[in-house]
Design a protein around this motif. Structure first.
Motif, PDB file in Angstrom:
ATOM      1  N   VAL A   1     -69.260  29.281 113.294  1.00 42.42           N
ATOM      2  CA  VAL A   1     -68.134  29.054 112.102  1.00 42.42           C
ATOM      3  C   VAL A   1     -67.597  30.745 111.856  1.00 42.42           C
ATOM      4  N   VAL A   2     -68.615  31.505 111.988  1.00 42.85           N
ATOM      5  CA  VAL A   2     -68.260  33.175 111.850  1.00 42.85           C
ATOM      6  C   VAL A   2     -67.222  33.604 112.905  1.00 42.85           C
ATOM      7  N   ASN A   3     -67.589  33.301 114.170  1.00 40.94           N
ATOM      8  CA  ASN A   3     -66.678  33.667 115.326  1.00 40.94           C
ATOM      9  C   ASN A   3     -65.399  32.983 115.221  1.00 40.94           C
ATOM     10  N   ASP A   4     -65.600  31.602 114.944  1.00 36.99           N
ATOM     11  CA  ASP A   4     -64.022  30.861 114.791  1.00 36.99           C
ATOM     12  C   ASP A   4     -63.309  31.157 114.048  1.00 36.99           C
ATOM     13  N   SER A   5     -63.910  31.573 112.629  1.00 39.85           N
ATOM     14  CA  SER A   5     -62.858  31.944 111.420  1.00 39.85           C
ATOM     15  C   SER A   5     -62.646  33.448 111.423  1.00 39.85           C
ATOM     16  N   LEU A   6     -63.558  34.318 111.892  1.00 37.74           N
ATOM     17  CA  LEU A   6     -63.409  35.809 111.563  1.00 37.74           C
ATOM     18  C   LEU A   6     -63.069  36.507 112.934  1.00 37.74           C
ATOM     19  N   GLY A   7     -63.376  35.833 114.064  1.00 33.41           N
ATOM     20  CA  GLY A   7     -63.217  36.616 115.307  1.00 33.41           C
ATOM     21  C   GLY A   7     -64.351  36.924 115.941  1.00 33.41           C
ATOM     22  N   HIS A   8     -64.544  37.316 117.066  1.00 37.25           N
ATOM     23  CA  HIS A   8     -65.654  37.764 117.728  1.00 37.25           C
ATOM     24  C   HIS A   8     -66.102  39.183 117.671  1.00 37.25           C
ATOM     25  N   HIS A   9     -65.004  40.003 117.162  1.00 38.91           N
ATOM     26  CA  HIS A   9     -65.416  41.280 116.770  1.00 38.91           C
ATOM     27  C   HIS A   9     -66.536  41.129 115.422  1.00 38.91           C
ATOM     28  N   ALA A  10     -66.101  40.216 114.311  1.00 38.44           N
ATOM     29  CA  ALA A  10     -67.067  39.861 113.193  1.00 38.44           C
ATOM     30  C   ALA A  10     -68.234  39.542 113.795  1.00 38.44           C
ATOM     31  N   GLY A  11     -68.252  38.437 114.773  1.00 38.70           N
ATOM     32  CA  GLY A  11     -69.568  37.873 115.339  1.00 38.70           C
ATOM     33  C   GLY A  11     -70.496  38.836 115.778  1.00 38.70           C
ATOM     34  N   ASP A  12     -70.038  39.852 116.653  1.00 36.31           N
ATOM     35  CA  ASP A  12     -70.718  40.885 117.109  1.00 36.31           C
ATOM     36  C   ASP A  12     -71.248  41.910 116.073  1.00 36.31           C
ATOM     37  N   LEU A  13     -70.464  42.274 115.111  1.00 36.12           N
ATOM     38  CA  LEU A  13     -70.978  43.015 114.061  1.00 36.12           C
ATOM     39  C   LEU A  13     -71.994  42.155 113.231  1.00 36.12           C
ATOM     40  N   LEU A  14     -71.952  41.202 113.306  1.00 31.22           N
ATOM     41  CA  LEU A  14     -72.891  40.282 112.498  1.00 31.22           C
ATOM     42  C   LEU A  14     -74.391  40.294 113.148  1.00 31.22           C
ATOM     43  N   LEU A  15     -74.275  40.159 114.636  1.00 31.78           N
ATOM     44  CA  LEU A  15     -75.558  40.283 115.597  1.00 31.78           C
ATOM     45  C   LEU A  15     -76.007  41.647 115.394  1.00 31.78           C
ATOM     46  N   LYS A  16     -75.219  42.763 115.507  1.00 27.46           N
ATOM     47  CA  LYS A  16     -75.860  43.977 115.138  1.00 27.46           C
ATOM     48  C   LYS A  16     -76.704  44.145 114.020  1.00 27.46           C
ATOM     49  N   ILE A  17     -76.198  43.790 112.955  1.00 24.34           N
ATOM     50  CA  ILE A  17     -76.793  43.835 111.588  1.00 24.34           C
ATOM     51  C   ILE A  17     -78.075  43.002 111.590  1.00 24.34           C
ATOM     52  N   ILE A  18     -77.993  41.840 112.088  1.00 19.70           N
ATOM     53  CA  ILE A  18     -79.260  40.967 111.759  1.00 19.70           C
ATOM     54  C   ILE A  18     -80.204  41.635 112.840  1.00 19.70           C
ATOM     55  N   ALA A  19     -80.123  42.295 114.052  1.00 20.15           N
ATOM     56  CA  ALA A  19     -81.071  42.608 115.024  1.00 20.15           C
ATOM     57  C   ALA A  19     -81.636  44.012 114.327  1.00 20.15           C
ATOM     58  N   LYS A  20     -80.819  44.733 113.550  1.00 21.74           N
ATOM     59  CA  LYS A  20     -81.239  45.950 112.744  1.00 21.74           C
ATOM     60  C   LYS A  20     -82.272  45.299 111.678  1.00 21.74           C
ATOM     61  N   GLU A  21     -81.781  44.354 110.906  1.00 19.20           N
ATOM     62  CA  GLU A  21     -82.584  43.729 110.001  1.00 19.20           C
ATOM     63  C   GLU A  21     -84.332  43.118 110.502  1.00 19.20           C
ATOM     64  N   LEU A  22     -83.715  42.664 111.625  1.00 20.23           N
ATOM     65  CA  LEU A  22     -85.007  41.900 112.293  1.00 20.23           C
ATOM     66  C   LEU A  22     -86.242  43.063 112.519  1.00 20.23           C
ATOM     67  N   LYS A  23     -85.653  44.149 113.042  1.00 22.57           N
ATOM     68  CA  LYS A  23     -86.456  45.089 113.422  1.00 22.57           C
ATOM     69  C   LYS A  23     -87.368  45.825 112.447  1.00 22.57           C
ATOM     70  N   TYR A  24     -86.574  45.749 111.245  1.00 24.04           N
ATOM     71  CA  TYR A  24     -87.304  46.313 109.791  1.00 24.04           C
ATOM     72  C   TYR A  24     -88.503  45.263 109.422  1.00 24.04           C
ATOM     73  N   ILE A  25     -88.249  43.826 109.667  1.00 19.31           N
ATOM     74  CA  ILE A  25     -89.143  42.846 109.146  1.00 19.31           C
ATOM     75  C   ILE A  25     -90.501  42.899 110.100  1.00 19.31           C
ATOM     76  N   ILE A  26     -90.383  43.050 111.433  1.00 18.69           N
ATOM     77  CA  ILE A  26     -91.551  42.812 112.008  1.00 18.69           C
ATOM     78  C   ILE A  26     -92.351  43.952 112.125  1.00 18.69           C
ATOM     79  N   ARG A  27     -93.549  43.804 112.538  1.00 17.05           N
ATOM     80  CA  ARG A  27     -94.650  44.975 112.552  1.00 17.05           C
ATOM     81  C   ARG A  27     -94.206  46.109 113.652  1.00 17.05           C
ATOM     82  N   GLU A  28     -94.888  47.183 113.603  1.00 18.22           N
ATOM     83  CA  GLU A  28     -94.367  48.235 114.549  1.00 18.22           C
ATOM     84  C   GLU A  28     -94.919  47.707 115.929  1.00 18.22           C
ATOM     85  N   LYS A  29     -96.027  47.076 116.068  1.00 16.76           N
ATOM     86  CA  LYS A  29     -96.466  46.644 117.446  1.00 16.76           C
ATOM     87  C   LYS A  29     -95.890  45.169 117.944  1.00 16.76           C
ATOM     88  N   ASP A  30     -95.077  44.657 117.235  1.00 16.63           N
ATOM     89  CA  ASP A  30     -94.431  43.310 117.697  1.00 16.63           C
ATOM     90  C   ASP A  30     -92.996  43.686 118.338  1.00 16.63           C
TER      91      ASP A  30
END
Length: 854
Positions: free
Chosen positions: A472-501
């Motif tokens: 829905v994000v890709n279709d409504s806001l475009g692939h640029h917005a989708g790529d930006l969202l993936l980057k943000i989520i990747a960064k947030e996931l790295k904050y949530i997991i433990r250092e050894k994960d």
């Protein structure tokens, strides 16, 4: 004594004569008043031109004939069975507002007069008698006397006029009833005259307006021709200063449209910014600040550039876009806004905009067409100016080339070393997010499996994560917005997991996480829960809140796993199980999930075998003429008579058939069997003149050879195209529409009729009804269910039927289950009906029996 006695008698006789004379004078005055009242009532035909004033004058006339403190006129619409109190004065009761269903007044005196068609003098005795007979019940405040007569026009009851009394001092008699009854007929004549006069005045006014508009359009056309010639001359002058060009264009446009507020914006795709080449705004206190360059955002100008189309907005449309989170909140003074794109070789380079701050200046479609034309000349001028600037910059660049090349050579060695390092990193990491890729993750999981086999206490878990609304994000806001969202989520996931994960991206919107050295399962559950909660919060993407969510499959290490690929497969299965349960959650893998996948694979295998064995067959549901309930055709519905599974209903296999694409082969198999069945019925002398309507999945219409395939099937069985109708859903009209339109035109030219199925439940755009050759609209059953109870459904259905009639299309009501629904649709001029009320889907043999009975 005699003389005085005669004198006394004479006095008495004179008194008696005087009394009789007074009585005759009163009676004469009474008759004169009635004559005057009736004369005034008749004069309303020529004196009263306004319908509301007419009702008031009628009340005055009636009040001159009798006591009429409480008086009303109610009109009755027999077609829609509605009442409307067009005039109402009452000491106690409030005026009913708007059009009211007739059934709401069941038991009222008004209802009784309309049903009986007769005048009524309702005294307390008569009221008691009518209540005892259950003809009326208490509706409204209790009155002493009630007097009502029907308004009758050409034999039809069109309303009621009534007076009533709440006191004993005012009682009505039979001559009041006769008088009101006589007056009612004059009122109907006067009412008809006033209504006809009002319609005639509107028609004359409309024609006068039309003629004046033609005169204005002719004058405007001459001015437009002259203005466009001037713009063309300006655009042709290669030496013209661009600022002067914009000023002259603004001046010319201002002679054709109110362009007091005007600007030209340039779009820089590389930097995703807008700059304003020319601007004039009446209300801007600081134009330099208001029209400084900006990043693309959610203003109206950005909407023009993103869509590549003109945008015409009034105040209501501005707020509608704002409430849909499409654009920012409109300016407080803006009343009308019109913007058109600037294009060069189909590439959007900017926009030209005018806007109004005055409520009496609103732009129209003709203004949009004019501004579009002007925009082409402006775009050409910009292109010429940029060409000149490009030549100048090229010359400057040539002078700098030697210096640049020297610096480039110095950098080349450094960049080559960096490239080698980057290639190593790229081979192991995702290019967008920088996370480890699938290859690295597989190696890590295989290593964890090996460690766990050596030491049983080294437990670990794999989390398979899929974003729920990423498309829905890709279709409504475009692939640029989708790529930006993936980057943000990747960064947030790295904050949530433990250092050894480890968190990795497999591709698209899929992430995987390896959680090592688990003491217990709760550690994995906690991480999965934190990820779920993190993804429930909105993300700010290009100044717009985006809600995403995720489905997570959780898989724990086990001795039975020997490879990472198998673990990823089962974690993926658990993720899909979470998605099926409602998304935005996590599920732990168990063996039953794997079994569900196996069942789906088995069902798909059985369907493929069933197609090869031609196990799918049509069941036929009659379509009837609502006027006489005669069968005119059938809809063919797919059923599966499986050798393995027995009789299978569509709900058990259609969704998987659509997902796998097998539904297209099933459709053609059903079509072929319908043609064969028509051939059989024809040989038996049954179903003469009837047709069969077959459903085609939308992807059929994306195939350019579809008309030839269908014609080949029908010709093989000697079936005329008029005996086969093809049902298409709205989705097909919105995708690849140039191919779909070509196929529909070809099929219609061959003689096949096209039906639009489930109309009103999808996008329901009126535009495709004009562009596509559709013969019949099928009204979806969701509008017909409980039709009696939902007035909005009735209004929607009536609108669809009227729309179809205007477009010369027939209508079929689906899902009719009750007689009342069939009758109401018939009264609304719906042509045909289909549903359990008439017949359930039946086998071919049962069709013959049904036709023989009829």
């Amino acid at each position: 004594m005699t003389k005085p006695q005669n004198l006394t008698q004479l006095v008495e006789q004179n008194k008696k004569v005087q009394q009789e004379l007074d009585s005759l004078k009163k009676e004469y005055q009474y008759l004169a008043d009635r004559h005057d009242a009736l004369f005034k009532l008749n004069s309303l035909l020529s004196e009263c031109k306004d319908i509301h004033d007419f009702y008031f004058q009628v009340h005055n006339v009636v009040a001159s004939l009798m006591v009429a403190y409480n008086f009303y006129i109610v009109l009755y619409d027999q077609t829609f069975e509605e009442l409307e109190f067009v005039y109402h004065v009452d000491e106690y009761d409030k005026t009913p507002i708007g059009k009211i269903p007739f059934e709401n007044f069941n038991g009222s005196l008004t209802n009784y007069v309309i049903r009986s068609g007769k005048a009524l003098l309702a005294t307390p005795e008569r009221l008691a008698e009518l209540k005892q007979q259950d003809e009326i019940s208490n509706v409204g405040s209790d009155s002493i006397d009630w007097l009502g007569v029907p308004l009758i026009d050409d034999g039809y009851i069109v309303g009621v006029i009534a007076v009533q009394s709440y006191t004993e001092s005012t009682r009505y008699q039979q001559d009041d009833l006769d008088m009101l009854n006589f007056a009612a007929q004059h009122i109907v004549s006067a009412l008809t005259y006033v209504q006809d006069t009002e319609r005639l005045q509107k028609a004359v006014s409309a024609r006068t307006t039309e003629l004046m508009e033609q005169i204005r359009e002719r004058e405007k056309s001459e001015l437009l021709q002259e203005s466009l010639f001037r713009i063309s001359e300006l655009a042709s002058e290669s030496t013209v200063d661009l600022d002067h060009f914009y000023s002259q264009v603004h001046n010319i446009v201002g002679q054709l449209i109110n362009a007091s507020n005007f600007f030209v914006a340039k779009y820089q795709k590389e930097s995703d910014t807008l700059s304003f080449l020319y601007f004039v705004d009446q209300l801007s206190e600081n134009e330099v600040q208001d029209f400084k360059p900006r990043k693309m955002s959610n203003h109206y100008t950005e909407l023009v550039i993103r869509s590549g189309k003109e945008v015409l907005l009034d105040r209501d449309k501005m707020y509608a876009l704002y409430q849909q989170n499409v654009t920012s909140k409109p300016q407080g003074n803006s009343r009308s806004w019109l913007g058109v794109p600037l294009k060069i070789d189909d590439q959007i380079i900017g926009a030209m905009v005018i806007q109004s701050y005055q409520s009496d200046v609103l732009y129209t479609e003709s203004d949009s067409e004019l501004l579009n034309f002007v925009a082409q000349h402006v775009a050409n001028a910009i292109k010429r100016r940029e060409s000149i600037d490009y030549e100048r910059r090229t010359h400057e660049l040539l002078e700098e080339q030697v210096q640049i090349r020297t610096q480039a050579l110095e950098e080349e060695i450094k960049q080559r070393k960096q490239a080698e390092s980057l290639l190593k990193h790229s081979a192991a990491h995702d290019a967008l997010t920088g996370l480890p890729n699938r290859t690295v993750f597989i190696d890590l999981v295989d290593h964890a499996i090996a460690c766990q086999k050596r030491r049983n206490d080294m437990q670990f878990a794999v989390l398979f994560l899929d974003l729920d609304r990423f498309k829905v994000v890709n279709d409504s806001l475009g692939h640029h917005a989708g790529d930006l969202l993936l980057k943000i989520i990747a960064k947030e996931l790295k904050y949530i997991i433990r250092e050894k994960d480890t968190v990795a991206r497999l591709g698209g919107d899929e992430f995987v996480i390896l959680i090592e050295d688990l003491d217990d399962h709760d550690e994995a559950y906690e991480i999965a829960q934190r990820i779920t909660e993190m993804l429930e919060r909105p993300f700010d993407i290009e100044k717009q809140p985006v809600f995403i969510g995720a489905s997570i499959g959780v898989l724990f290490s086990d001795d039975r796993y020997a490879s990472a690929d198998i673990m990823l497969r089962d974690a993926d299965t658990a993720m899909y199980h979470a998605k099926d349960k409602g998304k935005g959650r996590f599920e732990v893998f168990d063996a039953s999930m794997h079994q569900k996948v196996q069942n789906a694979l088995t069902l798909e295998t059985d369907m493929r075998e069933a197609i090869d064995r031609s196990e799918f067959l049509p069941y036929f549901q009659p379509i009837v003429n609502l006027d006489n309930e005669a069968v005119v055709g059938f809809e063919a519905l797919a059923r599966w008579q499986s050798d393995k599974r027995g009789f299978v209903y569509p709900s058990e296999f259609i969704s998987l058939a659509e997902e796998t694409g097998l539904v297209m082969q099933i459709d053609l198999q059903i079509l072929e069997k319908c043609c064969k069945q028509l051939q059989t019925w024809k040989s038996l002398g049954s179903a003469s003149g009837l047709y069969v309507s077959c459903n085609l999945y939308c992807n059929h219409f994306f195939n350019p050879t579809l008309p030839d395939e269908i014609l080949k099937i029908t010709e093989a069985y000697g079936i005329e195209p008029t005996q086969i109708r093809l049902e298409i859903t709205e989705r097909a009209l919105l995708e690849n529409n140039h191919i779909v339109l070509a196929n529909m035109n070809a099929l219609q030219q061959l003689g096949f009729k096209i039906l639009l199925d489930d109309f009103g439940t999808g996008y329901s755009s009126l535009s495709y009804l004009h562009r596509f050759p559709i013969d019949v609209l099928k009204i979806d059953r969701s509008f017909i269910t409980n039709l009696q109870e939902h007035e909005s459904n009735r209004a929607i259905i009536k609108t669809i039927i009227d729309l179809a009639t205007n477009l010369q299309m027939a209508t079929v009501g689906e899902g009719i289950e009750h007689e009342q629904e069939a009758k109401l649709l018939q009264r609304m001029d719906c042509n045909y009906g289909q549903g359990f009320y008439f017949a359930k889907p039946m086998s071919a043999d049962d069709v013959i029996k049904t036709l023989e009975l009829t």
